[in-house]
Design a protein around this motif. Sequence first.
Motif, PDB file in Angstrom:
ATOM      1  N   TYR A  61       0.833  -1.213   0.000  1.00 64.69           N
ATOM      2  CA  TYR A  61       0.000   0.000   0.000  1.00 64.69           C
ATOM      3  C   TYR A  61       0.859   1.249   0.000  1.00 64.69           C
ATOM      4  O   TYR A  61       1.980   1.271   0.490  1.00 64.69           O
ATOM      5  CB  TYR A  61      -1.029  -0.014   1.129  1.00 64.69           C
ATOM      6  CG  TYR A  61      -0.677   0.726   2.403  1.00 64.69           C
ATOM      7  CD1 TYR A  61      -0.023   0.089   3.445  1.00 64.69           C
ATOM      8  CD2 TYR A  61      -1.044   2.062   2.580  1.00 64.69           C
ATOM      9  CE1 TYR A  61       0.256   0.756   4.624  1.00 64.69           C
ATOM     10  CE2 TYR A  61      -0.759   2.738   3.762  1.00 64.69           C
ATOM     11  CZ  TYR A  61      -0.101   2.081   4.780  1.00 64.69           C
ATOM     12  OH  TYR A  61       0.178   2.731   5.941  1.00 64.69           O
ATOM     13  N   TYR A 188      -0.882  11.107  14.346  1.00 62.89           N
ATOM     14  CA  TYR A 188      -0.696  10.893  12.909  1.00 62.89           C
ATOM     15  C   TYR A 188       0.123   9.630  12.606  1.00 62.89           C
ATOM     16  O   TYR A 188      -0.360   8.719  11.928  1.00 62.89           O
ATOM     17  CB  TYR A 188      -0.054  12.161  12.325  1.00 62.89           C
ATOM     18  CG  TYR A 188       0.166  12.181  10.827  1.00 62.89           C
ATOM     19  CD1 TYR A 188      -0.522  13.089  10.026  1.00 62.89           C
ATOM     20  CD2 TYR A 188       1.093  11.347  10.208  1.00 62.89           C
ATOM     21  CE1 TYR A 188      -0.316  13.144   8.653  1.00 62.89           C
ATOM     22  CE2 TYR A 188       1.302  11.387   8.845  1.00 62.89           C
ATOM     23  CZ  TYR A 188       0.597  12.283   8.076  1.00 62.89           C
ATOM     24  OH  TYR A 188       0.817  12.324   6.712  1.00 62.89           O
ATOM     25  N   GLN A 192      -0.875   5.804  11.126  1.00 60.39           N
ATOM     26  CA  GLN A 192      -0.212   5.250   9.930  1.00 60.39           C
ATOM     27  C   GLN A 192       0.274   3.817  10.206  1.00 60.39           C
ATOM     28  O   GLN A 192       0.176   2.943   9.345  1.00 60.39           O
ATOM     29  CB  GLN A 192       0.941   6.168   9.506  1.00 60.39           C
ATOM     30  CG  GLN A 192       1.583   5.765   8.188  1.00 60.39           C
ATOM     31  CD  GLN A 192       2.378   6.893   7.541  1.00 60.39           C
ATOM     32  OE1 GLN A 192       2.215   8.059   7.884  1.00 60.39           O
ATOM     33  NE2 GLN A 192       3.255   6.536   6.612  1.00 60.39           N
ATOM     34  N   ASP A 195      -2.629   1.569   9.992  1.00 61.89           N
ATOM     35  CA  ASP A 195      -3.076   1.409   8.601  1.00 61.89           C
ATOM     36  C   ASP A 195      -2.447   0.158   7.965  1.00 61.89           C
ATOM     37  O   ASP A 195      -3.097  -0.544   7.194  1.00 61.89           O
ATOM     38  CB  ASP A 195      -2.705   2.637   7.762  1.00 61.89           C
ATOM     39  CG  ASP A 195      -3.539   3.857   8.121  1.00 61.89           C
ATOM     40  OD1 ASP A 195      -4.633   3.678   8.691  1.00 61.89           O
ATOM     41  OD2 ASP A 195      -3.098   4.989   7.831  1.00 61.89           O
ATOM     42  N   GLN A 210       9.227   9.431   5.030  1.00 60.61           N
ATOM     43  CA  GLN A 210       8.402   8.599   5.921  1.00 60.61           C
ATOM     44  C   GLN A 210       9.275   7.700   6.806  1.00 60.61           C
ATOM     45  O   GLN A 210       8.771   6.902   7.578  1.00 60.61           O
ATOM     46  CB  GLN A 210       7.468   7.678   5.118  1.00 60.61           C
ATOM     47  CG  GLN A 210       6.669   8.367   4.039  1.00 60.61           C
ATOM     48  CD  GLN A 210       5.634   9.317   4.597  1.00 60.61           C
ATOM     49  OE1 GLN A 210       4.830   8.947   5.426  1.00 60.61           O
ATOM     50  NE2 GLN A 210       5.683  10.570   4.150  1.00 60.61           N
ATOM     51  N   ARG A 389       8.693  19.724   4.264  1.00 58.40           N
ATOM     52  CA  ARG A 389       9.493  19.056   3.250  1.00 58.40           C
ATOM     53  C   ARG A 389       9.536  19.820   1.937  1.00 58.40           C
ATOM     54  O   ARG A 389      10.157  19.401   1.004  1.00 58.40           O
ATOM     55  CB  ARG A 389       9.009  17.634   3.035  1.00 58.40           C
ATOM     56  CG  ARG A 389       7.546  17.562   2.815  1.00 58.40           C
ATOM     57  CD  ARG A 389       7.160  16.129   2.729  1.00 58.40           C
ATOM     58  NE  ARG A 389       5.752  16.010   3.028  1.00 58.40           N
ATOM     59  CZ  ARG A 389       5.065  14.924   2.831  1.00 58.40           C
ATOM     60  NH1 ARG A 389       5.647  13.868   2.367  1.00 58.40           N
ATOM     61  NH2 ARG A 389       3.802  14.876   3.109  1.00 58.40           N
TER      62      ARG A 389
HETATM   63  N1  LIG Z   1       2.412  10.174   5.745  1.00 60.13           N
HETATM   64  C1  LIG Z   1       2.033  10.191   4.352  1.00 60.13           C
HETATM   65  C2  LIG Z   1       0.583   9.941   4.169  1.00 60.13           C
HETATM   66  C3  LIG Z   1       0.130   8.646   4.758  1.00 60.13           C
HETATM   67  C4  LIG Z   1      -0.866   8.618   5.711  1.00 60.13           C
HETATM   68  C5  LIG Z   1      -1.298   7.419   6.264  1.00 60.13           C
HETATM   69  C6  LIG Z   1      -0.687   6.258   5.853  1.00 60.13           C
HETATM   70  O1  LIG Z   1      -1.094   5.057   6.379  1.00 60.13           O
HETATM   71  C7  LIG Z   1       0.310   6.258   4.890  1.00 60.13           C
HETATM   72  C8  LIG Z   1       0.715   7.474   4.373  1.00 60.13           C
HETATM   73  C9  LIG Z   1       2.432  11.525   3.737  1.00 60.13           C
HETATM   74  O2  LIG Z   1       3.154  12.229   4.271  1.00 60.13           O
HETATM   75  O3  LIG Z   1       2.002  11.870   2.693  1.00 60.13           O
END
Ligand SMILES: N[C@@H](Cc1ccc(O)cc1)C(=O)O
Length: 399
Positions: A61, A188, A192, A195, A210, A389
């Motif tokens: 993913y 956040y 993730q 997820d 990341q 970034r």
């Molecule tokens: N952290 C990612 C976005 C993201 C969010 C949730 C996730 O499970 C995966 C990726 C970004 O900066 O764009």
Amino acid sequence: MTTHAEEVPGAGKPLALTLLSETKAALTNEERYSIITSNLQEVIRGDIITRILPLRPLKIYWGTATTGRPHAAYFVPAIKVAQFLQVGCKVKILLADLHGFLDADKAPEGVLEFRAQYYERVIRALLRSVGVNIENLEFVRGSSYQLSNAFARDLLRLSKKVSIHDATKASSEIVKSMGEPVMADGIYPMMQLLDEEYLDADAEFGGIDQRKTFVLANDTMHKMNFKTRAHLMNPMVPGLAGGKMSSSDPKSKIDLLDDATTIQKKIAKAYCAPREVEGNGILAFIQHVLLPYSALQSAVRQPSISIVLPNHSAPTFFHTYTEVVSAYQADVLTPQIVKKIVEEGLIKLTAPIQRAFEEDKEWQSIAEKAYPILSNKSASRDAAKPSRRDGDQEAMASN
Ligand SMILES: N[C@@H](Cc1ccc(O)cc1)C(=O)O
């Protein structure tokens, strides 16, 4: 680099928009691994991938927070997704709407729904434009499961296993700093991590920005009795339009809906010093988009870019990025020539996206609601303010 025309089947039309052939020769698992990991800066736990490849389709993913308007840099992850699909992986694209909301002021609650719809349409169009079969691709909206009881409970369980320091550190290169860190900055990355489990992935793909979150996942998943996943990281690719000069200026970004003239103007202004490879967004686009795209199109999966050089009658073919770099350093490929290659490639790749947008009234209305201050045609008027970034290097790899 070679100069004989028919060297590679289909090489003369590396940018042709044909649907990827299904009849290509079967790949070995080693070849699939090497395509999956090509052009990446880092892979963590690649052994997980090599173990699964002989057994079943690998599930990968890629998450993207639905914030500012996706721009030309999105071709970089789109090409990786296309490669994953081409070698038989199952891919989920997470439209991380709640992550967009958690990230400072990038996506106000009222527009979340429309941003997610806009992103899905753009990314579909992007993948269609690179000609990949999207049968094994699924889009998932973060909010479709992240508000469930089970997810909430897991988030609470996880919150007891991650220190505040580690959680805020994990998102420090991702979320925009507004001064004193807020709880959202820590929630956040924890979401993730979850997820990965909720999307039932074997591997997560993202930009090298990341990395801290990926390392946290690698160290933490087992504490939740969840599988440890592999992590695939794209480098941060230098921005295309402004390069070092103005990459933090969103107006210099090339929007996927920019017309040919606008693309030409922006590329003309792009930073591209002769013989200088480092930080050169134009060369990076050739490396990360045009060469792999040509390989996706080629029956023998060989990258190839052709150009008729000044004082040559036949086209010259470049099959590897190393060849492009040597020719650029020798000034055989001048900034003018590489800009022309990128300009033509981009115009060709964005044309079907623009056509799809123009033919789709619903998409146009979604665009107006997703980015309300701006008109839907306003290319590169990125609603999101530059994030951390968006410094020297644009977030091409993952965002
Ligand atoms: N952290 C990612 C976005 C993201 C969010 C949730 C996730 O499970 C995966 C990726 C970004 O900066 O764009």
